[in-house]
Write an enzyme that holds these catalytic residues in place. Structure first.
Site, PDB file in Angstrom:
ATOM      1  N   SER A   1      11.793  -3.059  -6.859  1.00 14.97           N
ATOM      2  CA  SER A   1      10.941  -2.125  -7.591  1.00 14.97           C
ATOM      3  C   SER A   1      10.253  -2.736  -8.796  1.00 14.97           C
ATOM      4  O   SER A   1       9.188  -2.281  -9.195  1.00 14.97           O
ATOM      5  CB  SER A   1      11.755  -0.900  -8.015  1.00 14.97           C
ATOM      6  OG  SER A   1      12.906  -1.293  -8.725  1.00 14.97           O
TER       7      SER A   1
ATOM      8  N   HIS B   1      10.183   1.940  -2.087  1.00  6.99           N
ATOM      9  CA  HIS B   1       8.797   1.506  -2.339  1.00  6.99           C
ATOM     10  C   HIS B   1       8.113   0.955  -1.089  1.00  6.99           C
ATOM     11  O   HIS B   1       6.978   0.487  -1.175  1.00  6.99           O
ATOM     12  CB  HIS B   1       8.774   0.450  -3.450  1.00  6.99           C
ATOM     13  CG  HIS B   1       9.326   0.962  -4.744  1.00  6.99           C
ATOM     14  ND1 HIS B   1       8.546   1.568  -5.700  1.00  6.99           N
ATOM     15  CD2 HIS B   1      10.596   0.990  -5.217  1.00  6.99           C
ATOM     16  CE1 HIS B   1       9.310   1.933  -6.720  1.00  6.99           C
ATOM     17  NE2 HIS B   1      10.560   1.594  -6.449  1.00  6.99           N
TER      18      HIS B   1
ATOM     19  N   LYS C   1       7.566   8.803  -4.249  1.00  5.95           N
ATOM     20  CA  LYS C   1       6.640   7.678  -4.452  1.00  5.95           C
ATOM     21  C   LYS C   1       5.472   7.844  -3.461  1.00  5.95           C
ATOM     22  O   LYS C   1       4.631   8.690  -3.676  1.00  5.95           O
ATOM     23  CB  LYS C   1       7.413   6.370  -4.337  1.00  5.95           C
ATOM     24  CG  LYS C   1       8.600   6.368  -5.336  1.00  5.95           C
ATOM     25  CD  LYS C   1       9.316   5.090  -5.399  1.00  5.95           C
ATOM     26  CE  LYS C   1      10.655   5.204  -6.114  1.00  5.95           C
ATOM     27  NZ  LYS C   1      10.677   5.843  -7.422  1.00  5.95           N
TER      28      LYS C   1
END
Ligand SMILES: Cc1ncc(COP(=O)(O)O)c(C=O)c1O
Length: 392
Positions: A176, A204, A236
């Site tokens: 990340s 992610h 996200k």
């Protein structure tokens, strides 16, 4: 003196490590208003630009009208509603796993999965640079906890030699704060050779990676046998909130029985699941978002290299610029802000000491012209600040 919080806070300030919360006064997106100032932002994780998408908002609105606004109870009591169930089935389909289980946040999914799978007498092995929620989960599990060198299958192999009990190997998919990706084929090989399970947190990777947004596992073409425990977060690239664990029937049933952060909490609002179902549909079908993102990533890297910035080994939307000193990173972030741009300085303890950075994130909602504005501003700020003073 007990509870000398003032001294702790003063020390944090003196070390340039004091955290403050910028106040967002607009929806998420490239153009935001923060603390009253209009800014062009390069720091959210809304990689596909779905957090403020009209169809996702409409799905949430329609969901609230149909299902109300509150989850009302935990999943095991009477909080597991049809939209939650439909979303779990869609996530199982996205990941190619028999089942998926919804959690309220990614932090809780990681805590729940690790603590349900290992305990006293077992072993948990983690990448040194794993997300805090994974490290906390390992520590809380009560299992023997050990960290291997970043993305180093050899280092993992030597720790696997000494592992006892059920052994869980845990890694971020996309790291990340660095943007690089885990060498999953090598990690999976080592884990399987020793009868250990590999758990991947691809918070992610879902969305940007994989031909259909299926993340790092799709990117490498790995199976459930390679990665028995797969975690994704929904706050996200999905643009909403929550998280899930995907895997076998037995894994999901075990989490329902034993994962305390799943059992002892209220389910997320069903309308949120309706919104996520819509964003999942867009994530899978609108390939142009991934393609545009790759164009921006290439543009940024080429431009940044021309300026002479120190980038990391990343082809993902996370494109950090390594600075080193925390004060210098803060100063650069402030200089960018004075020029109408927002890029967050990431400092220890989030990253190792001496490796403060500007964490640039790109999204499908950015334009090439906006990325050029960022590159121009970076060139100006670095030129004004001059080279880092030598500490020799
Ligand atoms: C790799 C990783 N895992 C888990 C999380 C936690 O997810 P959530 O924000 O849904 O709690 C984050 C960040 O938020 C993350 O970066």
């Amino acid at each position: 003196m007990p509870f000398d919080l003032a001294a702790r806070l003063a020390a944090r300030r003196a070390d340039n490590l004091y955290r403050q919360r910028p106040l967002l006064e607009s929806p998420q997106g490239p153009e935001v208003v923060v603390d009253g100032q209009p800014l062009l932002a390069f720091c959210n994780n809304d990689y596909l630009g779905l957090a403020n998408h009209p169809q996702v908002i409409e799905a949430w609105r329609a969901g609230a009208l149909r299902w109300g606004v509150g989850g009302g109870a935990s999943h095991l009591v009477i909080g597991h509603s049809s939209p939650h169930h439909a979303l779990e089935e869609a996530l199982a389909d996205l990941t190619g796993r028999p089942r998926a289980l919804l959690f309220t946040t990614g932090y809780m999914a990681n805590l729940g999965a690790v603590t349900a799978l290992v305990g006293q007498g077992d072993t948990v092995l983690e990448d040194r640079l794993n997300h805090a929620s994974l490290l906390d989960a390992g520590l809380l599990s009560g299992a023997r906890f050990n960290r291997y060198l970043h993305n180093d299958a050899q280092s993992l192999a030597s720790r696997l030699e000494k592992a006892t009990g059920n052994t869980l190997v845990v890694t971020d998919g996309v790291f990340s704060m660095d943007g690089d990706i885990a060498d999953l084929p090598a990690l999976a090989r080592e884990a399987k050779a020793k009868g250990a399970w590999l758990m991947v947190d691809d918070a992610h990777g879902f969305g940007p990676l994989g031909a259909h947004g299926g993340g790092i596992v799709e990117h490498f073409g790995l199976s459930q046998d390679d990665v028995p425990v797969l975690v994704g977060t929904l706050g996200k690239a999905f643009g909403t909130a929550g998280a899930f664990v995907a895997g076998s029937e037995e894994l999901i049933e075990s989490l329902i029985q034993f994962a305390r952060p799943y059992i002892y909490t209220t389910s997320q609002p069903p309308a949120l699941a309706c919104a996520t179902l819509k964003s999942l549909e867009l994530l899978r079908s609108e390939h142009w978002r991934r393609e545009h993102l790759q164009v921006l990533i290439r543009q940024f890297r080429q431009g940044a290299e021309q300026i002479g910035l120190q980038l990391m080994d990343s082809f993902t939307p996370i494109q950090p610029i390594l600075i080193g000193d925390a004060g210098r990173a803060m100063r650069l972030s402030q200089m960018l802000r004075e020029r109408g741009l927002m890029v967050t300085a990431i400092r220890p303890p989030t990253v190792p000491a001496g490796s403060a950075r500007l964490r640039v994130t790109l999204t499908a909602a950015h334009s090439e012209a906006q990325v050029q504005l960022l590159l121009n501003a970076l060139a100006e700020c670095f030129a004004l600040l001059g080279p880092e003073p030598s500490h020799a």
